[in-house]
Design an enzyme around this catalytic site. Structure first.
Site, short mmCIF file in Angstrom:
data_model
loop_
_atom_site.label_atom_id
_atom_site.label_comp_id
_atom_site.label_asym_id
_atom_site.label_seq_id
_atom_site.Cartn_x
_atom_site.Cartn_y
_atom_site.Cartn_z
N ALA A 157 0.86 -1.18 0.00
CA ALA A 157 0.00 0.00 0.00
C ALA A 157 0.90 1.23 0.00
O ALA A 157 2.04 1.18 0.47
CB ALA A 157 -0.89 -0.03 1.23
N GLY A 182 0.47 -5.05 0.87
CA GLY A 182 -0.75 -5.09 0.07
C GLY A 182 -0.53 -5.70 -1.30
O GLY A 182 -1.46 -6.25 -1.91
N GLU A 236 -0.81 -9.31 -0.78
CA GLU A 236 -2.23 -9.59 -0.51
C GLU A 236 -3.06 -9.54 -1.79
O GLU A 236 -3.96 -10.35 -1.99
CB GLU A 236 -2.76 -8.57 0.52
N GLU A 268 4.58 -5.31 6.94
CA GLU A 268 3.85 -4.22 7.60
C GLU A 268 4.31 -4.01 9.04
O GLU A 268 4.26 -2.90 9.55
CB GLU A 268 2.34 -4.49 7.59
N1 CO8 Z 1 4.59 3.17 -0.72
C1 CO8 Z 1 4.97 4.33 -1.29
N2 CO8 Z 1 6.11 4.45 -2.01
C2 CO8 Z 1 6.87 3.35 -2.16
C3 CO8 Z 1 6.53 2.12 -1.59
C4 CO8 Z 1 5.31 2.03 -0.84
N3 CO8 Z 1 4.86 0.89 -0.30
N4 CO8 Z 1 7.49 1.21 -1.89
C5 CO8 Z 1 8.40 1.87 -2.63
N5 CO8 Z 1 8.03 3.16 -2.80
C6 CO8 Z 1 8.73 4.22 -3.52
C7 CO8 Z 1 9.95 4.71 -2.73
O1 CO8 Z 1 9.55 5.66 -1.77
C8 CO8 Z 1 10.79 5.29 -3.84
O2 CO8 Z 1 10.28 6.55 -4.20
P1 CO8 Z 1 11.27 7.85 -4.20
O3 CO8 Z 1 12.24 7.54 -5.29
O4 CO8 Z 1 10.34 8.97 -4.52
O5 CO8 Z 1 11.89 7.90 -2.87
C9 CO8 Z 1 10.51 4.36 -5.02
O6 CO8 Z 1 9.28 3.70 -4.71
C10 CO8 Z 1 11.58 3.30 -5.21
O7 CO8 Z 1 11.74 2.62 -3.97
P2 CO8 Z 1 13.16 2.38 -3.29
O8 CO8 Z 1 14.11 3.50 -3.60
O9 CO8 Z 1 12.90 2.10 -1.83
O10 CO8 Z 1 13.64 1.06 -4.06
P3 CO8 Z 1 14.61 -0.05 -3.53
O11 CO8 Z 1 14.92 -0.91 -4.70
O12 CO8 Z 1 15.77 0.55 -2.78
O13 CO8 Z 1 13.77 -0.90 -2.44
C11 CO8 Z 1 11.80 -2.04 -1.63
C12 CO8 Z 1 12.65 -1.65 -2.86
C13 CO8 Z 1 12.58 -3.06 -0.78
C14 CO8 Z 1 10.54 -2.70 -2.17
C15 CO8 Z 1 11.46 -0.79 -0.79
O14 CO8 Z 1 10.94 0.21 -1.66
C16 CO8 Z 1 10.47 -1.04 0.31
O15 CO8 Z 1 10.83 -1.60 1.34
N6 CO8 Z 1 9.21 -0.59 0.12
C17 CO8 Z 1 8.17 -0.66 1.13
C18 CO8 Z 1 7.69 -2.09 1.30
C19 CO8 Z 1 6.61 -2.14 2.38
O16 CO8 Z 1 6.86 -1.86 3.53
N7 CO8 Z 1 5.38 -2.52 1.99
C20 CO8 Z 1 4.28 -2.60 2.89
C21 CO8 Z 1 3.50 -1.33 2.87
S1 CO8 Z 1 2.18 -1.29 4.05
C22 CO8 Z 1 0.96 -2.23 3.35
O17 CO8 Z 1 1.08 -2.73 2.27
C23 CO8 Z 1 -0.28 -2.40 4.17
C24 CO8 Z 1 -1.30 -3.25 3.43
C25 CO8 Z 1 -2.64 -3.04 4.05
C26 CO8 Z 1 -3.61 -2.44 3.02
C27 CO8 Z 1 -4.87 -1.98 3.58
C28 CO8 Z 1 -4.85 -0.55 4.01
C29 CO8 Z 1 -4.43 0.42 2.98
#
Ligand code: CO8
Length: 258
Positions: A65, A109, A112, A132
């Site tokens: 998400a 998400g 999911e 999460e």
């Molecule tokens: N949300 C928003 N932006 C994101 C997300 C995300 N989940 N994941 C990546 N991005 C963005 C980064 O902020 C970055 O943007 P910017 O260049 O503007 O800073 C761009 O995508 C590229 O990401 P990275 O530079 O971090 O890329 P890497 O290759 O270094 O890392 C990863 C890749 C490992 C995937 C890393 O981006 C990461 O850890 N992302 C978050 C993963 C995460 O925690 N996901 C869970 C989110 S919470 C959730 O899903 C709850 C579900 C419940 C849903 C119901 C309610 C809504």
């Protein structure tokens, strides 16, 4: 309909839907979830669609998400908005088969959403996770329930409590995905599978999907009775007559969804 966060191509009765927010690794925001639910509703109604493939980019199916959209929300806001609740319900209400084609990250998400499809085929670079807990929350669109049903309690607890990622080999070993294919071949391979499904009787395909899903919703005896009634009901269709006649006449069946 014109969408901004997804793309759709329809060919050979297969709709290929791509999540398309590359700047955020296809993070799921409200607009994307709304557009995806609309697109699936539309695909369900479209006679030119008999199977659906949902995919992302090579780097990410979806990285979860959208944390930027969620970060400042209060309990009252997420409760009143029922954030993503209505959309995921519309997505899982799709009657036609949906295959998730996962390459790269399917996190939070994103994992999911893949599990809300009917089955998952992934590339050998796929990484699944429910991280999460690292954000001080838990899965919110079915992860604790669906992952547990896919891989069992022990592995599901491990994933949800540690936030670790599962690679493609582990995902296949533990039953999360049905097949693993080389990354460069993911879309062609999944489209081949989808086209095969699209050639079946649509009535039988939907009945099969409904019956398998029953296994998650009811007792064994009730599920078996549901399956038996569906099996019997299919004898009211022309497709059953055609399918069996074609076998006996040693020819390809021409299903007409009647
Ligand atoms: N949300 C928003 N932006 C994101 C997300 C995300 N989940 N994941 C990546 N991005 C963005 C980064 O902020 C970055 O943007 P910017 O260049 O503007 O800073 C761009 O995508 C590229 O990401 P990275 O530079 O971090 O890329 P890497 O290759 O270094 O890392 C990863 C890749 C490992 C995937 C890393 O981006 C990461 O850890 N992302 C978050 C993963 C995460 O925690 N996901 C869970 C989110 S919470 C959730 O899903 C709850 C579900 C419940 C849903 C119901 C309610 C809504």
């Amino acid at each position: 309909m014109a969408y901004q966060t997804i793309t759709i191509e329809i060919e050979d009765y297969v709709a290929l839907i791509r999540l398309n927010r590359p700047e955020a690794l296809n993070a799921l925001n409200s607009q994307l979830m709304g557009e995806l639910a609309d697109a699936l509703t539309e695909a369900d109604r479209n006679e030119k669609v008999r199977c659906i493939v949902l995919t992302g980019s090579e780097k990410a199916f979806a990285a979860g998400a959208d944390i930027k959209e969620m970060a400042e929300k209060t309990f009252v806001e997420v409760y009143n908005d029922n954030i993503f609740g209505a959309e995921i319900d519309r997505i899982t209400a799709t009657r036609k088969p949906i295959i998730a084609a996962v390459s790269g990250y399917a996190l939070g998400g994103g994992c999911e959403l893949a599990m809300a499809c009917d089955f998952i085929i992934c590339s050998d670079n796929a990484k699944f996770g429910q991280p999460e807990i690292n954000l001080g929350v838990i899965a919110g669109i079915g992860g604790t329930q669906r992952l547990t049903r896919f891989v069992g309690k022990s592995k599901s607890m491990d994933m949800h409590l540690t936030g670790r990622f599962m690679d493609a080999a582990e995902a296949e070993r533990s039953g999360l995905v049905s097949r693993v294919v080389p990354a460069a071949k993911l879309i062609p391979e999944v489209l081949t599978v989808a086209k095969k499904i699209a050639e079946k009787s649509q009535i039988a395909a939907i009945a099969a999907k409904e019956a398998v899903n029953r296994a998650y919703e009811t007792t064994l005896n009730e599920g078996i009775l549901f399956e038996r009634r569906s099996f019997q009901a299919l004898f009211a269709t022309d497709d059953q007559k055609e399918g069996m006649a074609a076998f006996l006449e040693k020819r390809e069946a021409q299903f007409r969804d009647r």
